[in-house]
Design a protein around this motif. Structure first.
Motif, PDB file in Angstrom:
ATOM      1  N   ASN A   1       7.902  17.576  20.609  1.00  0.00           N
ATOM      2  CA  ASN A   1       8.124  17.010  21.942  1.00  0.00           C
ATOM      3  C   ASN A   1       7.550  15.601  22.030  1.00  0.00           C
ATOM      4  O   ASN A   1       8.119  14.719  22.690  1.00  0.00           O
ATOM      5  CB  ASN A   1       7.468  17.876  23.019  1.00  0.00           C
ATOM      6  CG  ASN A   1       8.061  19.266  23.113  1.00  0.00           C
ATOM      7  OD1 ASN A   1       8.900  19.662  22.302  1.00  0.00           O
ATOM      8  ND2 ASN A   1       7.624  20.026  24.102  1.00  0.00           N
ATOM      9  N   GLY A   2       6.400  15.387  21.364  1.00  0.00           N
ATOM     10  CA  GLY A   2       5.778  14.069  21.418  1.00  0.00           C
ATOM     11  C   GLY A   2       6.633  13.003  20.763  1.00  0.00           C
ATOM     12  O   GLY A   2       6.830  11.916  21.328  1.00  0.00           O
ATOM     13  N   VAL A   3       7.161  13.305  19.572  1.00  0.00           N
ATOM     14  CA  VAL A   3       8.034  12.340  18.906  1.00  0.00           C
ATOM     15  C   VAL A   3       9.291  12.099  19.736  1.00  0.00           C
ATOM     16  O   VAL A   3       9.744  10.956  19.899  1.00  0.00           O
ATOM     17  CB  VAL A   3       8.395  12.825  17.492  1.00  0.00           C
ATOM     18  CG1 VAL A   3       9.445  11.917  16.860  1.00  0.00           C
ATOM     19  CG2 VAL A   3       7.149  12.875  16.601  1.00  0.00           C
ATOM     20  N   HIS A   4       9.861  13.168  20.278  1.00  0.00           N
ATOM     21  CA  HIS A   4      11.044  13.028  21.125  1.00  0.00           C
ATOM     22  C   HIS A   4      10.751  12.140  22.326  1.00  0.00           C
ATOM     23  O   HIS A   4      11.552  11.256  22.679  1.00  0.00           O
ATOM     24  CB  HIS A   4      11.518  14.409  21.576  1.00  0.00           C
ATOM     25  CG  HIS A   4      12.650  14.382  22.542  1.00  0.00           C
ATOM     26  ND1 HIS A   4      12.474  14.532  23.911  1.00  0.00           N
ATOM     27  CD2 HIS A   4      13.985  14.217  22.363  1.00  0.00           C
ATOM     28  CE1 HIS A   4      13.643  14.459  24.511  1.00  0.00           C
ATOM     29  NE2 HIS A   4      14.574  14.266  23.602  1.00  0.00           N
ATOM     30  N   SER A   5       9.618  12.339  22.973  1.00  0.00           N
ATOM     31  CA  SER A   5       9.263  11.517  24.135  1.00  0.00           C
ATOM     32  C   SER A   5       9.114  10.053  23.762  1.00  0.00           C
ATOM     33  O   SER A   5       9.503   9.152  24.530  1.00  0.00           O
ATOM     34  CB  SER A   5       7.959  12.027  24.769  1.00  0.00           C
ATOM     35  OG  SER A   5       8.131  13.320  25.317  1.00  0.00           O
ATOM     36  N   LEU A   6       8.567   9.785  22.569  1.00  0.00           N
ATOM     37  CA  LEU A   6       8.436   8.398  22.128  1.00  0.00           C
ATOM     38  C   LEU A   6       9.805   7.791  21.818  1.00  0.00           C
ATOM     39  O   LEU A   6      10.040   6.605  22.099  1.00  0.00           O
ATOM     40  CB  LEU A   6       7.530   8.321  20.900  1.00  0.00           C
ATOM     41  CG  LEU A   6       6.055   8.673  21.145  1.00  0.00           C
ATOM     42  CD1 LEU A   6       5.287   8.680  19.838  1.00  0.00           C
ATOM     43  CD2 LEU A   6       5.412   7.709  22.140  1.00  0.00           C
ATOM     44  N   PHE A   7      10.716   8.585  21.267  1.00  0.00           N
ATOM     45  CA  PHE A   7      12.083   8.101  21.059  1.00  0.00           C
ATOM     46  C   PHE A   7      12.729   7.712  22.387  1.00  0.00           C
ATOM     47  O   PHE A   7      13.453   6.729  22.473  1.00  0.00           O
ATOM     48  CB  PHE A   7      12.934   9.177  20.383  1.00  0.00           C
ATOM     49  CG  PHE A   7      12.696   9.345  18.908  1.00  0.00           C
ATOM     50  CD1 PHE A   7      12.192   8.316  18.128  1.00  0.00           C
ATOM     51  CD2 PHE A   7      12.985  10.550  18.286  1.00  0.00           C
ATOM     52  CE1 PHE A   7      11.973   8.478  16.759  1.00  0.00           C
ATOM     53  CE2 PHE A   7      12.783  10.726  16.922  1.00  0.00           C
ATOM     54  CZ  PHE A   7      12.268   9.683  16.164  1.00  0.00           C
ATOM     55  N   MET A   8      12.490   8.527  23.417  1.00  0.00           N
ATOM     56  CA  MET A   8      13.115   8.297  24.723  1.00  0.00           C
ATOM     57  C   MET A   8      12.413   7.197  25.526  1.00  0.00           C
ATOM     58  O   MET A   8      12.936   6.740  26.537  1.00  0.00           O
ATOM     59  CB  MET A   8      13.115   9.598  25.541  1.00  0.00           C
ATOM     60  CG  MET A   8      13.908  10.756  24.926  1.00  0.00           C
ATOM     61  SD  MET A   8      15.675  10.392  24.704  1.00  0.00           S
ATOM     62  CE  MET A   8      15.707  10.038  22.944  1.00  0.00           C
ATOM     63  N   ASN A   9      11.252   6.777  25.065  1.00  0.00           N
ATOM     64  CA  ASN A   9      10.475   5.737  25.756  1.00  0.00           C
ATOM     65  C   ASN A   9      10.039   4.689  24.729  1.00  0.00           C
ATOM     66  O   ASN A   9       8.858   4.600  24.372  1.00  0.00           O
ATOM     67  CB  ASN A   9       9.257   6.345  26.448  1.00  0.00           C
ATOM     68  CG  ASN A   9       9.623   7.291  27.573  1.00  0.00           C
ATOM     69  OD1 ASN A   9       9.763   6.891  28.727  1.00  0.00           O
ATOM     70  ND2 ASN A   9       9.777   8.574  27.236  1.00  0.00           N
TER      71      ASN A   9
END
Length: 435
Positions: free
Chosen positions: A274-282
């Motif tokens: 989830n953390g990597v995904h959130s960084l991709f989205m931001n």
């Protein structure tokens, strides 16, 4: 996901009907992005009785203040025996397969004084000193997994990987196995069993039950071996403590090892994914973090992992609680025996507690999120999970600096399930740097 409740129509009766029914919960669209639905519940029905996919009726608690109260309220028990529903319902309130495998006597299902006794034993394994001593091994495991991802690219200039199955999943499995004292030659078996357990019905029929039984049998045998030849590991520490007067039955020791393994890896899998995904989205926040890491600074990494826990954390709902007596929570009358589920994901985006809660701000310092719970059931393994999360993110962003999604974000799928929130897969690609 767009909020499933349509925009308020001009017809007052239709508007009342929308408010009465609320958003659709627990379908696949909801799983992709539950936050609009949780925002509606916080505003209109902060303590909301609903029927879960299993058929069990439970209260959902979505506001921060109510959630914090419920997590520490002694009138809410973790023992499923307080649930007055049917035996069928009781069997659907825990980890898959744990009841049949006699694995219920662990920290997530018991109250004081047994909880106090068992937590005192386990907490010795997760002291800041012991976790700090384990940090170099976590770094070695992290680098090893990234090495394998890079080596898979061969001579190609660009590599691809599924970051869940090739990185986020094995890292915490191997880490918790080593802390427990599982020999390295047996750790791949644990990886297979654990993988089956988190598929939530996606594997072969009966696979979850078989995996739980295999894991329980193995842990029981390992405890017997550790009694004869103890080592410097958590299972040996539990045995030594029991032998020195802190009574611990064999069933409790097995259940404790089981829950530490299960809870100790799935939360971290989702924290990393989830953390990597959130960084991709931001991407702006990702750039801030990479610049900070390149400068040799660690403050933004520490606050950043806490913010990722708040923003899209690994545990969507806290584990089950059951009212031992009637009481009022958030203006609702809770009856004795009622199940109560605290929605951590909703509470951690409550605008009454967090400024601009739907925005990711890695430098957020006023961040008393509930991602690891609150009160006596605060996650005992949180220090290890934080270490793994910080190490994983820092190493990924440093060694694979141009890491990016290999598929459109809309094609990603989230695992079903009530308690955890995590991606099924996370396909990525990267330019191969220095081998």
């Amino acid at each position: 996901m767009h909020e499933q409740t349509p925009a308020a129509p001009e017809d007052p009766s239709a508007a009342e009907a929308v408010e009465a029914t609320g958003p659709t919960l627990f379908d696949w669209e909801f799983a992709t992005d539950p936050y609009p639905a949780y925002a509606w519940l916080r505003e209109h029905a902060p303590v909301h009785r609903t029927k879960l996919p299993s058929g069990v009726e439970a209260w959902l608690v979505t506001r921060y203040a109510d959630a914090r109260q419920a997590l520490a309220d002694q009138r809410l028990s973790k023992n499923p025996a307080h649930h007055e529903g049917s035996a069928h319902a009781k069997g659907r309130t825990g980890i898959p397969g744990e009841r049949k495998a006699e694995l219920m006597t662990h920290l997530l299902n018991i109250d004081p004084p047994d909880h106090t006794r068992l937590r005192r034993l386990v907490s010795k394994a997760f002291t800041p000193r012991r976790v700090a001593e384990f940090a170099p091994r976590v770094q070695e495991l992290t680098d090893h997994l990234i090495d394998k991802i890079i080596e898979k690219a061969g001579d190609a200039a660009e590599g691809e990987a599924d970051l869940i199955h090739e990185f986020a999943f094995p890292l915490p499995i191997y880490a918790i196995c080593e802390m427990l004292g599982v020999p390295r030659e047996d750790q791949d078996d644990f990886r297979d069993w654990a993988g089956m357990m988190i598929r939530h019905g996606g594997g072969p029929r009966g696979g979850v039950a078989r995996s739980v039984k295999q894991m329980r049998t193995y842990l029981g045998e390992l405890i017997h071996r550790k009694r004869d030849a103890p080592g410097d590991d958590l299972i040996s520490d539990l045995i030594r403590a029991s032998d020195h007067g802190d009574h611990l039955t064999e069933a409790e020791a097995t259940a404790m090892a089981f829950i530490l393994l299960f809870a100790g890896f799935e939360t971290t899998v989702n924290l990393i994914g989830n953390g990597v995904h959130s960084l991709f989205m931001n991407p702006d926040q990702r750039e801030r973090l990479q610049a900070s890491l390149a400068a040799g600074e660690s403050d933004l990494l520490a606050t950043g992992v806490e913010e990722l826990l708040r923003y899209d954390g690994p545990v969507e709902l806290a584990t089950w609680r059951f009212a031992t007596e009637p009481f009022v929570l958030g203006g609702q009358d809770i009856a004795a025996g009622d199940p109560v589920l605290v929605v951590l994901a909703a509470a951690d985006r409550d605008p009454e507690r967090f400024a601009d809660p739907d925005s990711l701000d890695l430098s957020r310092t006023d961040n008393q999120h509930l991602g690891y719970g609150h009160g006596i059931h605060y996650c005992v393994g949180a220090p290890l999970a934080r270490l793994e999360g910080q190490t994983a993110l820092a190493t990924l962003l440093t060694r694979l600096p141009d890491l990016e999604l290999a598929v459109p974000a809309g094609e990603l799928r989230w695992r079903g399930g009530l308690i955890m929130r995590g991606l099924r897969t996370l396909p990525v690609r990267f330019t191969v740097q220095n081998r």
